[in-house]
Design a protein around this motif. Structure first.
Motif, PDB file in Angstrom:
ATOM      1  N   ALA A  84       7.082  -2.595   8.599  1.00  0.00           N
ATOM      2  CA  ALA A  84       5.893  -3.202   8.830  1.00  0.00           C
ATOM      3  C   ALA A  84       5.221  -2.266   9.958  1.00  0.00           C
ATOM      4  O   ALA A  84       5.679  -2.025  10.997  1.00  0.00           O
ATOM      5  CB  ALA A  84       5.851  -4.625   9.289  1.00  0.00           C
ATOM      6  N   GLY A  85       3.997  -1.754   9.680  1.00  0.00           N
ATOM      7  CA  GLY A  85       3.387  -0.786  10.587  1.00  0.00           C
ATOM      8  C   GLY A  85       3.929   0.454  10.770  1.00  0.00           C
ATOM      9  O   GLY A  85       3.506   0.970  11.787  1.00  0.00           O
ATOM     10  N   GLN A  86       4.889   0.894  10.125  1.00  0.00           N
ATOM     11  CA  GLN A  86       5.556   2.107  10.538  1.00  0.00           C
ATOM     12  C   GLN A  86       5.245   3.179   9.573  1.00  0.00           C
ATOM     13  O   GLN A  86       5.836   4.231   9.919  1.00  0.00           O
ATOM     14  CB  GLN A  86       7.069   1.827  10.304  1.00  0.00           C
ATOM     15  CG  GLN A  86       7.588   0.838  11.202  1.00  0.00           C
ATOM     16  CD  GLN A  86       7.430   1.242  12.699  1.00  0.00           C
ATOM     17  OE1 GLN A  86       7.875   2.315  13.355  1.00  0.00           O
ATOM     18  NE2 GLN A  86       6.681   0.136  13.564  1.00  0.00           N
ATOM     19  N   GLY A  87       4.566   3.224   8.436  1.00  0.00           N
ATOM     20  CA  GLY A  87       4.288   4.074   7.429  1.00  0.00           C
ATOM     21  C   GLY A  87       5.325   4.061   6.678  1.00  0.00           C
ATOM     22  O   GLY A  87       6.393   3.468   6.583  1.00  0.00           O
ATOM     23  N   ALA A  88       5.721   5.140   5.999  1.00  0.00           N
ATOM     24  CA  ALA A  88       6.941   5.628   5.100  1.00  0.00           C
ATOM     25  C   ALA A  88       7.930   5.953   5.854  1.00  0.00           C
ATOM     26  O   ALA A  88       7.930   6.833   6.845  1.00  0.00           O
ATOM     27  CB  ALA A  88       6.348   6.639   4.124  1.00  0.00           C
ATOM     28  N   LEU A  89       9.106   5.374   5.619  1.00  0.00           N
ATOM     29  CA  LEU A  89      10.445   5.824   6.373  1.00  0.00           C
ATOM     30  C   LEU A  89      11.422   5.856   5.050  1.00  0.00           C
ATOM     31  O   LEU A  89      11.578   5.261   4.263  1.00  0.00           O
ATOM     32  CB  LEU A  89      10.834   4.636   7.285  1.00  0.00           C
ATOM     33  CG  LEU A  89      10.196   4.083   8.104  1.00  0.00           C
ATOM     34  CD1 LEU A  89      10.590   2.837   9.028  1.00  0.00           C
ATOM     35  CD2 LEU A  89       9.922   5.246   9.341  1.00  0.00           C
TER      36      LEU A  89
END
Length: 109
Positions: free
Chosen positions: A51-56
């Motif tokens: 959540a809220g981290q963009g693509a990982l």
């Protein structure tokens, strides 16, 4: 399912009347058991890490949740297949602001 159908019909009615409709993304499950299977506690931990981290990358998600990469990959695949998480060229991401649970429990038939 009845709620999803009703929202679909209402959106069609508004579109035919020329009224703007803003669609809110939603995922529906046929039962509480199905929802719990897909959104099991370890998978919710993955969603929170995304959540809220963009693509990982899967490896980074595994590091953040302190779990085995293969197990996280299996769980992410389940989440992707259910429409909870998106797979992109850069990895996986949770593209929404929140998850809201709404379900009814009734007397067993």
């Amino acid at each position: 399912m009845d709620d999803a159908k009703a929202r679909f019909v209402e959106a069609g009615r508004r579109a035919l009347a020329g009224k703007a409709t803003e669609a809110a993304p939603s995922v529906n499950f046929l039962s509480y058991d199905e929802m719990h299977r897909v959104l099991a506690p370890l998978r919710i931990t993955i969603v929170r890490a995304l959540a809220g981290q963009g693509a990982l990358s899967i490896r980074e998600v595994a590091r953040r949740v302190d779990r085995d990469v293969q197990a996280v990959h299996r769980d992410v695949t389940t989440l992707v297949n259910a429409g909870i998480v998106d797979r992109t060229e850069s990895g996986v991401e949770f593209p929404y602001d929140r998850i809201h649970f709404d379900y009814d429990l009734g007397v067993a038939a």
